[in-house]
Design an enzyme around this catalytic site. Sequence first.
Site, PDB file in Angstrom:
ATOM      1  N   ASP A  31       0.863  -1.172   0.000  1.00 23.17           N
ATOM      2  CA  ASP A  31       0.000   0.000   0.000  1.00 23.17           C
ATOM      3  C   ASP A  31       0.908   1.232   0.000  1.00 23.17           C
ATOM      4  O   ASP A  31       2.103   1.138   0.303  1.00 23.17           O
ATOM      5  CB  ASP A  31      -0.881  -0.029   1.247  1.00 23.17           C
ATOM      6  CG  ASP A  31      -1.871   1.128   1.304  1.00 23.17           C
ATOM      7  OD1 ASP A  31      -2.205   1.685   0.245  1.00 23.17           O
ATOM      8  OD2 ASP A  31      -2.295   1.471   2.417  1.00 23.17           O
ATOM      9  N   ASP A  33      -0.032   5.114   1.071  1.00 16.61           N
ATOM     10  CA  ASP A  33      -0.180   5.975   2.245  1.00 16.61           C
ATOM     11  C   ASP A  33      -0.188   5.141   3.531  1.00 16.61           C
ATOM     12  O   ASP A  33      -0.928   4.168   3.653  1.00 16.61           O
ATOM     13  CB  ASP A  33      -1.488   6.771   2.153  1.00 16.61           C
ATOM     14  CG  ASP A  33      -1.479   7.750   1.002  1.00 16.61           C
ATOM     15  OD1 ASP A  33      -0.937   8.851   1.167  1.00 16.61           O
ATOM     16  OD2 ASP A  33      -2.009   7.399  -0.078  1.00 16.61           O
ATOM     17  N   ASP A 215      -2.106  -0.637   5.828  1.00 10.96           N
ATOM     18  CA  ASP A 215      -2.403   0.003   7.103  1.00 10.96           C
ATOM     19  C   ASP A 215      -3.877   0.309   7.322  1.00 10.96           C
ATOM     20  O   ASP A 215      -4.271   0.691   8.429  1.00 10.96           O
ATOM     21  CB  ASP A 215      -1.633   1.328   7.213  1.00 10.96           C
ATOM     22  CG  ASP A 215      -2.237   2.412   6.333  1.00 10.96           C
ATOM     23  OD1 ASP A 215      -2.435   2.163   5.120  1.00 10.96           O
ATOM     24  OD2 ASP A 215      -2.525   3.502   6.854  1.00 10.96           O
TER      25      ASP A 215
END
Length: 266
Positions: A31, A33, A215
């Site tokens: 991922d 960000d 996240d």
Amino acid sequence: MGVADQLPHALNDPEEFANALAGRRPAVFLDYDGVLTPIVERPEDARMSPEMRDVVRALADRTPVCVVSGRDRSVVQDLMGVTDLVVAGSHGFDIWHPQRGTLQHPAASGFEDLVGELTDRLRREVGGLDGVQVEPKHASVAVHYRRAGSAARNAVADLVRTLLTERPDEIKVTPGKMVYELQPKIDWNKGRAVDYLIDTLGLNRPDLVPVYLGDDVTDEDAFRALRDRGVGVYVGDPTTLDRPTQAHFHLTTVPEVTRLLASLAL
């Protein structure tokens, strides 16, 4: 599964992490960000650091690396400063390969009018509120409210609920960190995108193990897809995660991600 603070730490429990790899070479899915860059107030400021860029490049020289992000693919490439990696943008709706170009799949197109209508409505009704940012994407539209006050946040939430009520068969909302993402209501997500990439790129081999770092709640689809055939790593403060996770390990900070990726690049 339990919350992240009940999971082994990918760096502090190196033997357990090595056992999960079982001597296989990792095929790494990242991922953007919160993993390759910290979460920041303004999405456009989330640029990958030179150190992380060097580590990712070194890792890509050794093993397959794919970036899977909710951002538009071209935006991710610009923020990374790297254009020679496979990138699945817009939660996997827009997948691009440096040699093969755009990789077509059933969810890749056909929703432009819907996204345009949603974007216009969001801009018209909440786009002018202080701290609210409307971000159109390839096959979705996001409305960010991290910098907004409580009244503006409530207005955004009310509009999102209204849109879902008005078009229940056409759109779905994917909640994120201070953002709502409105997408076509089809069976496509980061997990489906990872499955597609594994098959399309020929990564379903006995000498490779897919490793996914994410996240956010949208990354749970990828963790779930790899639950029985790969390794999922949740990135974030484990004491703030109040949902079950399908990840196998956790890391707490982006610098720890840098250290783990550097170790995988050796």
